[in-house]
Design a protein around this motif. Structure first.
Motif, PDB file in Angstrom:
ATOM      1  N   CYS A 277       0.689  -0.957  -0.261  1.00 40.45           N
ATOM      2  CA  CYS A 277       0.070  -0.345  -0.012  1.00 40.45           C
ATOM      3  C   CYS A 277       1.262   1.291   0.212  1.00 40.45           C
ATOM      4  O   CYS A 277       2.011   1.112   0.982  1.00 40.45           O
ATOM      5  CB  CYS A 277      -0.615   0.199   0.938  1.00 40.45           C
ATOM      6  N   PRO A 278       1.152   2.000  -1.074  1.00 39.34           N
ATOM      7  CA  PRO A 278       1.508   3.184  -1.477  1.00 39.34           C
ATOM      8  C   PRO A 278       1.140   4.261  -0.120  1.00 39.34           C
ATOM      9  O   PRO A 278       0.122   4.802   0.557  1.00 39.34           O
ATOM     10  CB  PRO A 278       1.163   3.883  -2.290  1.00 39.34           C
ATOM     11  N   THR A 279       2.593   4.792   0.786  1.00 39.18           N
ATOM     12  CA  THR A 279       2.279   5.489   1.488  1.00 39.18           C
ATOM     13  C   THR A 279       2.961   6.766   1.371  1.00 39.18           C
ATOM     14  O   THR A 279       4.005   7.038   0.559  1.00 39.18           O
ATOM     15  CB  THR A 279       2.525   5.412   2.935  1.00 39.18           C
ATOM     16  N   LEU A 280       3.035   8.095   2.430  1.00 39.42           N
ATOM     17  CA  LEU A 280       3.578   8.673   2.352  1.00 39.42           C
ATOM     18  C   LEU A 280       5.301   8.797   2.085  1.00 39.42           C
ATOM     19  O   LEU A 280       5.664   9.803   1.038  1.00 39.42           O
ATOM     20  CB  LEU A 280       3.752  10.107   3.482  1.00 39.42           C
ATOM     21  N   PHE A 281       5.607   7.589   2.758  1.00 42.97           N
ATOM     22  CA  PHE A 281       7.809   7.746   3.066  1.00 42.97           C
ATOM     23  C   PHE A 281       7.844   6.577   1.371  1.00 42.97           C
ATOM     24  O   PHE A 281       8.602   6.095   2.017  1.00 42.97           O
ATOM     25  CB  PHE A 281       8.308   7.889   3.617  1.00 42.97           C
ATOM     26  N   GLY A 282       6.449   5.958   1.492  1.00 42.10           N
ATOM     27  CA  GLY A 282       7.143   4.427   0.370  1.00 42.10           C
ATOM     28  C   GLY A 282       5.702   4.036   0.514  1.00 42.10           C
ATOM     29  O   GLY A 282       4.973   4.020   0.962  1.00 42.10           O
ATOM     30  N   GLU A 283       6.104   2.057  -0.266  1.00 40.35           N
ATOM     31  CA  GLU A 283       4.972   1.496   0.242  1.00 40.35           C
ATOM     32  C   GLU A 283       5.125   0.706   1.488  1.00 40.35           C
ATOM     33  O   GLU A 283       6.259   0.318   1.734  1.00 40.35           O
ATOM     34  CB  GLU A 283       5.194   0.418  -1.009  1.00 40.35           C
ATOM     35  N   LYS A 284       3.926   0.509   2.079  1.00 36.96           N
ATOM     36  CA  LYS A 284       3.918  -0.348   3.776  1.00 36.96           C
ATOM     37  C   LYS A 284       4.280  -1.396   2.387  1.00 36.96           C
ATOM     38  O   LYS A 284       2.848  -1.725   1.744  1.00 36.96           O
ATOM     39  CB  LYS A 284       3.003   0.350   4.176  1.00 36.96           C
ATOM     40  N   VAL A 285       4.423  -3.084   3.449  1.00 36.47           N
ATOM     41  CA  VAL A 285       3.609  -4.291   3.064  1.00 36.47           C
ATOM     42  C   VAL A 285       3.311  -4.824   4.447  1.00 36.47           C
ATOM     43  O   VAL A 285       4.121  -4.554   5.363  1.00 36.47           O
ATOM     44  CB  VAL A 285       5.365  -4.595   2.245  1.00 36.47           C
ATOM     45  N   VAL A 286       2.666  -5.926   4.102  1.00 31.69           N
ATOM     46  CA  VAL A 286       1.576  -6.901   5.199  1.00 31.69           C
ATOM     47  C   VAL A 286       1.897  -7.784   4.503  1.00 31.69           C
ATOM     48  O   VAL A 286       1.601  -8.578   3.672  1.00 31.69           O
ATOM     49  CB  VAL A 286       0.798  -6.424   5.509  1.00 31.69           C
TER      50      VAL A 286
END
Length: 568
Positions: A277-286
């Motif tokens: 999921c794209p976030t403010l400072f890059g992609e979060k991965v779960v």
């Protein structure tokens, strides 16, 4: 090899009855309970110490002409490996002992294990020959064998982390490591995945921020940080995971879904469901760890109270109707449903599931991944199932009116339907169905049982200590004045064997059937509060009351129950 018929098996039980080791009514009750719990009658009688293991082995030996062998003289390290998978060993409760020519000698404790010999013959390419052993020794030996297999997996942490067998999704081709300069990233990611499997976590979170890159594990429902690599390598770590899960590494603006398969041994593989999921400072991965062994715990280990377990088993053994499990994400709904499906999974039944996605793969069950983008929704999958002669249908989640209507129709026309809903408790589920647009008369005719659940952390047996609370606090928590004197509660401490005083989790359940009064209340348009009051009047424990029972038993702490339930 001919299979043992029921008449011979019944004569064994009849002999035990004649000799006074069992009564006929008890034998019938034990047989029914064993069937409901998905275990053999022999296993049931021995594990509950109703009949001595040595005695029952000698009776079987005389009855079927099978020699008795003492498993204590066997060194498990010298047992033939890779001839029968651990899945077959656990499924049929057998153990390969020795190979002589084209004959494979197989330890059994129950004559009905013969029914799996055709499958064992196909798997091993050898002719199985039964050797009778005592049930309690066989169970212990199988347990040691499975534990040894799991331990060998943990040894991977000391092996070459560069060459793990990893593939993306259903692709059988192993993922390449890429440029040699990325070898440290490859090793780091592999170690993160292996450590997660070894420590039994459920999810891995990789979170980029402006100055740090945080990696957290979810263990026993709680997140804790395990690493903070430099933010400068965050993109490389995320890209590596996207390559492993067959995602588009150039696309960073929209969420993506993928899957990783890690081969740990010939008999064990672990899948990871991956989402970015794209976030403010890059992609979060779960990454969600999908371990099939989670659904093989056995119903005894889920945490049901005796009456709740009986209600659940009775409901899933009915030929038709709906069984609904409700709770938030991560509350164990899938494991509960698959525990029930494993009990029902026999060659005589046609079982189909529609899920988004399939988290636990089980042989013998037809499992479908819904794909709305391709036109394969829960509703369309259900329609297809109903044209394929189903006995049991499991719907991953009822999200809309169309899916609910088809599920209700299936339950009313001779099919057992299992599904989940996202509501807080069992009474709210009834109102949720009405809010979706299902008429009350359809609800009362289709629904057999509704079960709300949560997962609470278990206190570590090695370090938990007694604790005292003020009487006013205990009464406010829900305990009764008359029980306070005998009440013995425990609190978490923490030691090397656990995480903050807790080790593992246990289910807390509200199991509600629909009585005649409850049905009339639904037909008259009763609201959630009225339904909850009726459930309480009928002696149905809500989640809070069930949680307090776990506190009374010393399974968990009062603080933990406060965390996972809402006080009334």
């Amino acid at each position: 090899m001919a299979t043992v018929n029921d008449l011979q098996f019944n004569s064994l039980i009849n002999n035990l009855i004649k000799e006074g080791f069992l009564t006929a009514p008890d034998a019938q009750k034990h047989y029914q309970d064993a069937q409901k719990q998905g275990v053999s009658l022999i296993n049931y009688l021995v594990t509950r110490k109703i009949v001595n293991s040595t005695l029952i082995a000698s009776k079987i030996s005389l009855e079927f002409g099978v020699p008795i062998f003492d498993l204590d003289v066997i060194d498990t390290q010298h047992l033939p490996s890779d001839l029968i998978s651990n899945v077959l060993i656990q499924k049929y409760h057998v153990l390969p002992l020795h190979v002589r020519g084209t004959t494979l000698f197989v330890a059994i404790s129950d004559p009905r294990s013969f029914q799996g010999f055709d499958e064992i013959k196909f798997s091993s390419r050898l002719n199985p020959e039964p050797i009778l052993v005592e049930e309690h020794k066989l169970a212990k030996t199988i347990e040691r064998l499975i534990e040894a297999a799991d331990q060998s997996m943990s040894d991977l942490l000391d092996s070459d982390l560069d060459n793990l067998d990893i593939s993306g999704g259903d692709d059988n081709a192993s993922t390449t490591t890429g440029d040699t300069e990325d070898a440290p990233i490859v090793r780091f990611v592999n170690k993160i995945l292996l450590d997660a499997i070894k420590t039994g976590v459920s999810d891995i979170h990789l979170e980029p921020y402006e100055k740090v890159f945080r990696i957290r594990y979810r263990s026993d429902g709680m997140l804790h940080q395990i690493a903070a690599p430099p933010a400068s390598i965050a993109n490389r770590i995320v890209s590596r995971i996207k390559v492993m899960s067959k995602m588009d590494i150039a696309e960073r603006r929209v969420p993506q879904d993928g899957r990783i398969k890690m081969i740990l041994s010939k008999t064990r593989a672990i899948d990871f469901r991956v989402n970015t999921c794209p976030t403010l400072f890059g992609e979060k991965v779960v990454l969600r760890i999908l371990d099939p062994t989670n659904a093989q715990l056995g119903i005894e280990k889920l945490g049901f109270e005796p009456e709740q377990q009986k209600l659940f088993l009775d409901a899933i053994h009915k030929p038709y109707g709906m069984v609904l499990v409700t709770g938030p994400t991560g509350s164990g709904k899938t494991v509960t449903l698959y525990t029930g499906l494993n009990i029902l999974n026999t060659p005589e039944r046609n079982i189909s599931t529609a899920e988004d996605p399939v988290e636990i793969t089980v042989e013998g069950i037809n499992q479908v991944n819904v794909n709305p983008k391709a036109g394969l929704s829960f509703a369309s999958a259900l329609r297809a199932f109903l044209r394929q002669d189903p006995d049991i249908i499991m719907v991953g989640e009822i999200r809309d009116l169309e899916t609910a209507e088809i599920a209700v129709k299936a339950a009313q026309t001779g099919h057992l339907v299992l599904s989940t809903l996202h509501t807080n408790d069992a009474p709210q589920t009834l109102n949720r169905l009405m809010q979706m647009g299902i008429p009350p008369f359809n609800i009362v005719s289709a629904v057999n049982l509704i079960m709300a659940q949560r997962l609470a952390r278990r206190l570590c047996e090695a370090c938990k200590v007694p604790v005292e609370y003020p009487e006013s606090l205990l009464i406010a928590a829900g305990f009764k004045q008359q029980e306070l004197r005998q009440l013995k509660l425990f609190k978490a401490v923490g030691c090397e064997a656990c995480s903050g005083g807790f080790k593992g989790r246990v289910g807390i359940y509200q199991v509600m059937t629909l009585s005649e009064k409850m049905r009339m209340l639904i037909l008259n348009g009763g609201n959630t509060m009225q339904l909850a009051e009726q459930a309480t009047a009928e002696g149905i424990n809500d989640l809070r009351a069930s949680g307090l029972n776990k506190v009374r038993l010393g399974v968990t702490s009062l603080e933990e129950i406060d965390r996972v339930t809402t006080e009334n």
